[in-house]
Design a protein around this motif. Structure first.
Motif, PDB file in Angstrom:
ATOM      1  N   LEU A 210      12.220   7.549 -25.537  1.00 36.75           N
ATOM      2  CA  LEU A 210      12.822   6.943 -26.720  1.00 36.75           C
ATOM      3  C   LEU A 210      14.173   6.321 -26.406  1.00 36.75           C
ATOM      4  O   LEU A 210      14.438   5.161 -26.760  1.00 36.75           O
ATOM      5  CB  LEU A 210      12.967   8.012 -27.814  1.00 36.75           C
ATOM      6  CG  LEU A 210      13.807   7.629 -29.025  1.00 36.75           C
ATOM      7  CD1 LEU A 210      13.237   6.410 -29.730  1.00 36.75           C
ATOM      8  CD2 LEU A 210      13.932   8.809 -29.983  1.00 36.75           C
ATOM      9  N   LEU A 211      15.040   7.056 -25.734  1.00 34.49           N
ATOM     10  CA  LEU A 211      16.387   6.553 -25.461  1.00 34.49           C
ATOM     11  C   LEU A 211      16.373   5.409 -24.447  1.00 34.49           C
ATOM     12  O   LEU A 211      17.197   4.496 -24.529  1.00 34.49           O
ATOM     13  CB  LEU A 211      17.287   7.690 -24.991  1.00 34.49           C
ATOM     14  CG  LEU A 211      17.651   8.699 -26.087  1.00 34.49           C
ATOM     15  CD1 LEU A 211      18.366   9.910 -25.495  1.00 34.49           C
ATOM     16  CD2 LEU A 211      18.528   8.052 -27.157  1.00 34.49           C
ATOM     17  N   ARG A 212      15.445   5.437 -23.508  1.00 33.07           N
ATOM     18  CA  ARG A 212      15.343   4.319 -22.565  1.00 33.07           C
ATOM     19  C   ARG A 212      14.837   3.058 -23.273  1.00 33.07           C
ATOM     20  O   ARG A 212      15.333   1.955 -23.033  1.00 33.07           O
ATOM     21  CB  ARG A 212      14.416   4.691 -21.407  1.00 33.07           C
ATOM     22  CG  ARG A 212      15.038   5.664 -20.409  1.00 33.07           C
ATOM     23  CD  ARG A 212      14.074   5.999 -19.311  1.00 33.07           C
ATOM     24  NE  ARG A 212      14.659   6.905 -18.322  1.00 33.07           N
ATOM     25  CZ  ARG A 212      14.023   7.936 -17.791  1.00 33.07           C
ATOM     26  NH1 ARG A 212      12.787   8.214 -18.160  1.00 33.07           N
ATOM     27  NH2 ARG A 212      14.625   8.706 -16.901  1.00 33.07           N
ATOM     28  N   SER A 213      13.832   3.224 -24.118  1.00 32.32           N
ATOM     29  CA  SER A 213      13.312   2.075 -24.846  1.00 32.32           C
ATOM     30  C   SER A 213      14.361   1.519 -25.799  1.00 32.32           C
ATOM     31  O   SER A 213      14.516   0.295 -25.934  1.00 32.32           O
ATOM     32  CB  SER A 213      12.048   2.468 -25.619  1.00 32.32           C
ATOM     33  OG  SER A 213      11.475   1.358 -26.265  1.00 32.32           O
ATOM     34  N   LEU A 214      15.096   2.404 -26.458  1.00 35.02           N
ATOM     35  CA  LEU A 214      16.168   1.979 -27.352  1.00 35.02           C
ATOM     36  C   LEU A 214      17.227   1.182 -26.592  1.00 35.02           C
ATOM     37  O   LEU A 214      17.665   0.111 -27.034  1.00 35.02           O
ATOM     38  CB  LEU A 214      16.794   3.204 -28.018  1.00 35.02           C
ATOM     39  CG  LEU A 214      17.931   2.965 -29.001  1.00 35.02           C
ATOM     40  CD1 LEU A 214      17.480   2.098 -30.165  1.00 35.02           C
ATOM     41  CD2 LEU A 214      18.471   4.299 -29.516  1.00 35.02           C
ATOM     42  N   ALA A 215      17.639   1.680 -25.432  1.00 36.17           N
ATOM     43  CA  ALA A 215      18.636   0.974 -24.631  1.00 36.17           C
ATOM     44  C   ALA A 215      18.115  -0.365 -24.144  1.00 36.17           C
ATOM     45  O   ALA A 215      18.850  -1.363 -24.110  1.00 36.17           O
ATOM     46  CB  ALA A 215      19.055   1.843 -23.440  1.00 36.17           C
ATOM     47  N   ASP A 216      16.837  -0.412 -23.787  1.00 30.78           N
ATOM     48  CA  ASP A 216      16.250  -1.655 -23.291  1.00 30.78           C
ATOM     49  C   ASP A 216      16.215  -2.721 -24.381  1.00 30.78           C
ATOM     50  O   ASP A 216      16.606  -3.875 -24.157  1.00 30.78           O
ATOM     51  CB  ASP A 216      14.840  -1.383 -22.763  1.00 30.78           C
ATOM     52  CG  ASP A 216      14.171  -2.645 -22.239  1.00 30.78           C
ATOM     53  OD1 ASP A 216      14.721  -3.276 -21.332  1.00 30.78           O
ATOM     54  OD2 ASP A 216      13.084  -2.991 -22.752  1.00 30.78           O
ATOM     55  N   TRP A 217      15.771  -2.359 -25.580  1.00 32.82           N
ATOM     56  CA  TRP A 217      15.713  -3.332 -26.672  1.00 32.82           C
ATOM     57  C   TRP A 217      17.116  -3.742 -27.113  1.00 32.82           C
ATOM     58  O   TRP A 217      17.351  -4.918 -27.448  1.00 32.82           O
ATOM     59  CB  TRP A 217      14.920  -2.780 -27.849  1.00 32.82           C
ATOM     60  CG  TRP A 217      13.450  -3.008 -27.695  1.00 32.82           C
ATOM     61  CD1 TRP A 217      12.478  -2.079 -27.454  1.00 32.82           C
ATOM     62  CD2 TRP A 217      12.788  -4.272 -27.749  1.00 32.82           C
ATOM     63  NE1 TRP A 217      11.258  -2.686 -27.354  1.00 32.82           N
ATOM     64  CE2 TRP A 217      11.407  -4.029 -27.536  1.00 32.82           C
ATOM     65  CE3 TRP A 217      13.217  -5.585 -27.949  1.00 32.82           C
ATOM     66  CZ2 TRP A 217      10.462  -5.059 -27.526  1.00 32.82           C
ATOM     67  CZ3 TRP A 217      12.284  -6.603 -27.940  1.00 32.82           C
ATOM     68  CH2 TRP A 217      10.935  -6.350 -27.734  1.00 32.82           C
ATOM     69  N   TYR A 218      18.045  -2.803 -27.106  1.00 30.30           N
ATOM     70  CA  TYR A 218      19.419  -3.154 -27.472  1.00 30.30           C
ATOM     71  C   TYR A 218      19.992  -4.145 -26.463  1.00 30.30           C
ATOM     72  O   TYR A 218      20.666  -5.124 -26.845  1.00 30.30           O
ATOM     73  CB  TYR A 218      20.280  -1.893 -27.533  1.00 30.30           C
ATOM     74  CG  TYR A 218      21.716  -2.160 -27.945  1.00 30.30           C
ATOM     75  CD1 TYR A 218      22.031  -2.631 -29.209  1.00 30.30           C
ATOM     76  CD2 TYR A 218      22.767  -1.926 -27.050  1.00 30.30           C
ATOM     77  CE1 TYR A 218      23.348  -2.869 -29.591  1.00 30.30           C
ATOM     78  CE2 TYR A 218      24.079  -2.162 -27.414  1.00 30.30           C
ATOM     79  CZ  TYR A 218      24.363  -2.633 -28.685  1.00 30.30           C
ATOM     80  OH  TYR A 218      25.665  -2.878 -29.047  1.00 30.30           O
TER      81      TYR A 218
END
Length: 294
Positions: A210-218
């Motif tokens: 979740l946190l990796r995907s969140l950082a990637d989209w941000y």
């Protein structure tokens, strides 16, 4: 041992050291991660840090929240280690020269909770192997039931005219049992990954994903200057949005209601709702509580 986090083997504790090794710079995308056994609200904790001048990239994770917050001041809590409760600190209005990021315009901030929703769908699909969808603006649904909620809050800058920080909070039901599910005042039934038949309910890899995907989209959104269309975010959101094309009832912040068809999501993250009576009228909604109608 009474009170030990290991007494419920279905709900092992998270490891702060392992999470930091995986998620915090230089090997991860976040600046700092704090894991708390219990807190009132991770959003409140991160908002306090933002007011104290904490830079972008703080992550706070709680094994248990006693006063988690949802939309319209609703409370949210779950048994210890039964879900994921995390909040992150973003400062989209500040330039990041090292990454060639210019300040994102405040008109695009409405996309940040939707961005978190896309990251949630990706993580749940990849790790739990469940098909999830999003109810605009802040709910993750599995088989029509709410499994997660998202809350974005702005924290004013220290000086007049300074861009606000944004606290983005996510609460995901992972191993909640049927008798532990929260009641939703809107009538939307709740579920958890475990009840929905997830192939995996280990919170550690779920949280990492979740946190990796969140950082990637941000990062994509920031690199595109806060443009949801140019970054691909709007397209990704529309693919998993269960609201667009549906008949819905919208409860607006002023207490009024609208019923009509949700037609699309605008470039600012607003929902376009077309009401049929007395004549077809399209409304742009920046925020609302929605009920999907059959």
């Amino acid at each position: 041992m009474p009170g030990s986090p290991y007494t419920d083997l279905d709900r092992p504790p998270l490891s702060a050291a392992r999470l930091r090794r995986a998620l915090v710079a230089p090997y991860g995308p976040w600046a700092r991660l704090e894991l708390r056994a219990e807190t009132g609200s991770t959003n409140a904790d991160v908002a306090e840090a933002a007011r104290d001048g904490e830079p972008e990239g703080l992550v706070v994770v709680a094994e248990r929240q006693t006063a988690g917050r949802g939309r319209r001041g609703r409370t949210w809590q779950s048994p210890p280690r039964a879900g994921i409760a995390t909040s992150v600190l973003l400062r989209p209005g500040e330039a990041v020269p090292d990454r060639d990021w210019q300040p994102a315009p405040p008109s695009g901030y409405g996309w940040l909770p939707l961005l978190a929703g896309v990251a949630l769908v990706e993580a749940v699909g990849r790790l739990a192997e469940l098909d999830a969808s999003l109810k605009w603006p802040n709910d993750l649904l599995i088989d029509g039931a709410k499994c997660a909620g998202i809350l974005a809050e702005a924290v004013p800058g220290p000086e007049f005219g300074d861009p606000p920080a944004v606290v983005l909070g996510i609460g995901l039901n992972v191993t909640l049992r049927a008798d532990e599910l929260p009641e939703n005042p809107t009538g939307l039934r709740a579920t958890s990954l475990q009840l929905a038949g997830a192939t995996a309910t280990d919170r550690d890899p779920l949280l990492r994903a979740l946190l990796r995907s969140l950082a990637d989209w941000y990062a994509r959104w920031r690199a595109a200057g806060g443009d949801a269309t140019a970054s691909g975010l709007r397209e990704a959101y529309l693919k998993v949005c269960a609201t667009v094309g549906r008949e819905v009832r919208a409860l607006l912040p002023d207490g009024t209601e609208l019923t009509g068809t949700a037609t699309t999501i605008t470039g600012e993250g607003h929902l376009l709702l077309t009401t049929p009576h007395p004549t077809p009228t399209t409304h742009s909604l920046p925020a609302a509580d929605l009920l999907h109608l059959r």
